[in-house]
Design an enzyme around this catalytic site. Structure first.
Site, PDB file in Angstrom:
ATOM      1  N   ASP A 286       4.184   1.244   9.105  1.00  0.00           N
ATOM      2  CA  ASP A 286       5.618   0.999   9.302  1.00  0.00           C
ATOM      3  C   ASP A 286       6.450   2.151   8.755  1.00  0.00           C
ATOM      4  OD1 ASP A 286       5.218   0.500   6.631  1.00  0.00           O
ATOM      5  OD2 ASP A 286       5.992  -1.549   6.654  1.00  0.00           O
ATOM      6  N   SER A 287       5.775   3.142   8.179  1.00  0.00           N
ATOM      7  CA  SER A 287       6.437   4.395   7.803  1.00  0.00           C
ATOM      8  C   SER A 287       7.035   5.075   9.027  1.00  0.00           C
ATOM      9  CB  SER A 287       5.440   5.335   7.113  1.00  0.00           C
ATOM     10  OG  SER A 287       4.234   5.445   7.861  1.00  0.00           O
TER      11      SER A 287
ATOM     12  N   ASP B 274       0.271  -1.893  10.517  1.00  0.00           N
ATOM     13  CA  ASP B 274       1.040  -2.598   9.489  1.00  0.00           C
ATOM     14  C   ASP B 274       1.727  -3.829  10.065  1.00  0.00           C
ATOM     15  OD1 ASP B 274       0.655  -1.272   7.086  1.00  0.00           O
ATOM     16  OD2 ASP B 274       2.300   0.134   7.407  1.00  0.00           O
TER      17      ASP B 274
ATOM     18  N   LYS C  13      -2.603  -4.477   8.307  1.00  0.00           N
ATOM     19  CA  LYS C  13      -2.415  -4.174   6.881  1.00  0.00           C
ATOM     20  C   LYS C  13      -1.240  -4.970   6.340  1.00  0.00           C
ATOM     21  CE  LYS C  13      -0.996  -0.036   5.374  1.00  0.00           C
ATOM     22  NZ  LYS C  13       0.226  -0.375   4.578  1.00  0.00           N
TER      23      LYS C  13
ATOM     24  N   GLU D 233       1.062  -5.622   2.806  1.00  0.00           N
ATOM     25  CA  GLU D 233       1.434  -5.132   1.481  1.00  0.00           C
ATOM     26  C   GLU D 233       1.596  -6.290   0.504  1.00  0.00           C
ATOM     27  OE1 GLU D 233       4.860  -2.670   1.418  1.00  0.00           O
ATOM     28  OE2 GLU D 233       4.128  -1.272   2.926  1.00  0.00           O
TER      29      GLU D 233
ATOM     30  N   GLU E 247      -1.671   2.867  -3.427  1.00  0.00           N
ATOM     31  CA  GLU E 247      -0.687   3.941  -3.297  1.00  0.00           C
ATOM     32  C   GLU E 247      -0.014   4.232  -4.629  1.00  0.00           C
ATOM     33  OE1 GLU E 247       3.239   5.235  -0.649  1.00  0.00           O
ATOM     34  OE2 GLU E 247       2.070   3.468  -0.097  1.00  0.00           O
TER      35      GLU E 247
END
EC number: 2.1.2.11
Length: 277
Positions: A43-44, A82, A112, A114, A181
Site C-alpha cells: 500500500d506504499s 497488502d 499482508k 499490519e 520493519e
C-alpha cells in the site's frame, strides 16, 4: 513459481529470500526477469505512485487494480498484496469479504496484514479460509500516527519483548511469513531464530531470512528522500529528466519529428488530392 514450502526450505538452508515491491506491469516484469523470489504489492503505492501523504488513503479497489497489473507482468512470481487501512479491522465478515475480493479479482498469492494485538484473529480467520497471510510488525505505516511517526521500534526492553511475543502469536495464528520493519538488527536476529517461518526485514539488519525494499527507492525514481536502510543502486530520474528535456527542446526548435519519424504519401495520391501541391 516458488511456494510457501519453498520459502520454508530457503529459511532452513539459510538461503536469503529476495522480495521487492512492484506496482505496475513494467516494474513487475523487470523484477521477475531479475530473479526476485517474491513481489510485494504494497500500500506504499499510495505515496510512491499516487502521490498521497500516507498509506491511509489507499483502498481495496486500488490494491486490486495494481495487483492485476503486477500479476500480468510477473505471472511466475509469488505475489503478496497488502490489505489496506481499515479493510481488516471492522469485523470478521468484513475482513473475509475484502480479502476474498482481493485474492479472487487480482490473483494475489498471499495477503499482508499490519499489526499484532487485534489482528491475530484476522490472521487466523484468513488462514482457516485458505488465504495465506504474511504478517507485518515493527514500524507499521498504517499505524504511524499511533506509533508517533516513522521511528525505529523495539529499542527498549519492554517494546522488544512485546515484538517477540507478537511475532510468536502471528506464527501461532497461521502466518506463513513475517515482515519486520525498522527494528534493531539484534532483535531481528532473535525473532528469526525463534520463529519457524521466514522473517523478512526492511531496515531490520542482515540476520533476517530475507530482505524487502521499495522498487522506486532502489532505482532512484520519484523519491525525494532515501531512508537510511535503503541502498540505492542507481538514479534513473536523472536519465528520465534528461530524455524529457531533450524532447522538449527538439519540439520547440522543430528538430523533431525528422523525416525518418514521419510517414510519406504516395505522389500519385497527393496529386489527386491537391494537384500535387
Amino acid at each position: 513459481m516458488k511456494t510457501k514450502l519453498d520459502f520454508l526450505k530457503m529459511k532452513e538452508s539459510e538461503e536469503p529470500i529476495v522480495m521487492l515491491t512492484a506496482y505496475d506491469y513494467p516494474a513487475a516484469k523487470l523484477a521477475e526477469q531479475a530473479g526476485v523470489d517474491m513481489i510485494l504489492v504494497g500500500d506504499s503505492l499510495g505515496m510512491v505512485v499516487l502521490g498521497l501523504d500516507s498509506t491511509v488513503g489507499v483502498t481495496v479497489a486500488d490494491m486490486i487494480h495494481h495487483t492485476k497489473a503486477v500479476k500480468r507482468g510477473a505471472p511466475n512470481t509469488f505475489i503478496v498484496t497488502d490489505m489496506p487501512f481499515m479493510s481488516y479491522h471492522l469485523s470478521k465478515e468484513d475482513t473475509l469479504k475484502n480479502a476474498a475480493a482481493i485474492v479472487q479479482e487480482s490473483g494475489a498469492d498471499a495477503l499482508k496484514l499490519e499489526g499484532g494485538e487485534g489482528v491475530f484473529e484476522s490472521i487466523r480467520a484468513l488462514t482457516l479460509g485458505g488465504i495465506p497471510v504474511v504478517s507485518h510488525l515493527g514500524l507499521t505505516p498504517q499505524s504511524v500516527g499511533v506509533l508517533g511517526g516513522y521511528k525505529v521500534q523495539g529499542k527498549d526492553e519492554q517494546s522488544a519483548k512485546k515484538l517477540i511475543e507478537d511475532s510468536i502469536k502471528c506464527e501461532e495464528a497461521g502466518a506463513m511469513m513475517l515482515v519486520l520493519e525498522c527494528v534493531p538488527a539484534e532483535l531481528t536476529a532473535k525473532i528469526a531464530e525463534t520463529l519457524s517461518i521466514p522473517v523478512i526485514g526492511i531496515g531490520a539488519g542482515v540476520k533476517a531470512d530475507g530482505q524487502v525494499l521499495v522498487y522506486h527507492d532502489i532505482i532512484g525514481h520519484g523519491v525525494e528522500r532515501t531512508p537510511k536502510f535503503v541502498k540505492q543502486y542507481t538514479r534513473i530520474d536523472e536519465t528520465i529528466e534528461t530524455a524529457i528535456s531533450g524532447y522538449v527542446q527538439d519540439v520547440r526548435h522543430r528538430a523533431f519529428p525528422e523525416q525518418k519519424h514521419s510517414f510519406q504519401m504516395n505522389q500519385t495520391v497527393l496529386d489527386g488530392l491537391y494537384g500535387g501541391k
